[in-house]
Scaffold this motif. Structure first.
Motif, PDB file in Angstrom:
ATOM      1  N   ALA A  68       0.832  -1.204   0.000  1.00 52.76           N
ATOM      2  CA  ALA A  68       0.000   0.000   0.000  1.00 52.76           C
ATOM      3  C   ALA A  68       0.868   1.256   0.000  1.00 52.76           C
ATOM      4  N   ALA A  69       1.954   1.244   0.758  1.00 51.95           N
ATOM      5  CA  ALA A  69       2.862   2.392   0.782  1.00 51.95           C
ATOM      6  C   ALA A  69       3.453   2.632  -0.605  1.00 51.95           C
ATOM      7  N   LEU A  70       3.835   1.571  -1.285  1.00 47.68           N
ATOM      8  CA  LEU A  70       4.380   1.707  -2.639  1.00 47.68           C
ATOM      9  C   LEU A  70       3.325   2.194  -3.627  1.00 47.68           C
ATOM     10  N   LYS A  71       2.142   1.616  -3.566  1.00 48.25           N
ATOM     11  CA  LYS A  71       1.076   1.968  -4.506  1.00 48.25           C
ATOM     12  C   LYS A  71       0.672   3.436  -4.375  1.00 48.25           C
ATOM     13  N   VAL A  93       3.707   6.548  -0.538  1.00 53.93           N
ATOM     14  CA  VAL A  93       3.990   7.019   0.824  1.00 53.93           C
ATOM     15  C   VAL A  93       5.437   6.629   1.105  1.00 53.93           C
ATOM     16  N   PRO A  94       6.297   7.596   1.447  1.00 53.24           N
ATOM     17  CA  PRO A  94       7.726   7.314   1.563  1.00 53.24           C
ATOM     18  C   PRO A  94       8.103   6.216   2.554  1.00 53.24           C
ATOM     19  N   SER A  95       7.348   6.081   3.644  1.00 51.97           N
ATOM     20  CA  SER A  95       7.720   5.102   4.660  1.00 51.97           C
ATOM     21  C   SER A  95       6.543   4.183   4.973  1.00 51.97           C
ATOM     22  N   HIS A  96       6.783   2.899   4.938  1.00 49.97           N
ATOM     23  CA  HIS A  96       5.710   1.959   5.258  1.00 49.97           C
ATOM     24  C   HIS A  96       5.291   2.065   6.722  1.00 49.97           C
ATOM     25  N   SER A  97       6.195   2.576   7.582  1.00 47.65           N
ATOM     26  CA  SER A  97       5.832   2.720   8.993  1.00 47.65           C
ATOM     27  C   SER A  97       4.738   3.768   9.178  1.00 47.65           C
TER      28      SER A  97
END
Length: 78
Positions: A21-24, A27-31
């Motif tokens: 989801a962060a990649l899609k 969003v720079p950080s998955h955290s």
């Protein structure tokens, strides 16, 4: 629908992982996405609202203003 809600919806309905989801959604950080997801699980959509940052504007409300003499009166002189 807010951006955060869209990200969480993709995780829940399409089975994306936090990292996917962060990649899609770029969003720079998955955290960051993980924090949103935990807040959503704990508080529902209310947990996804943006919180005000910094010091509240009315910190001194109700306190009388300090005069210069009261500030320096407690300092011992040499």
């Amino acid at each position: 629908m807010s951006f955060r809600s869209k990200v969480i919806r993709e995780i829940e309905h399409k089975g994306l992982s936090i990292r996917e989801a962060a990649l899609k959604f770029n969003v720079p950080s998955h955290s960051t996405v993980q924090k949103w997801f935990v807040a959503y699980q704990e508080k529902g959509s209310f947990g996804l609202r943006e919180k005000p940052k910094g010091r509240p504007r009315n910190m001194d409300k109700g306190k009388p203003p300090r005069s210069r003499s009261s500030v320096t009166s407690g300092v011992p002189s040499k």
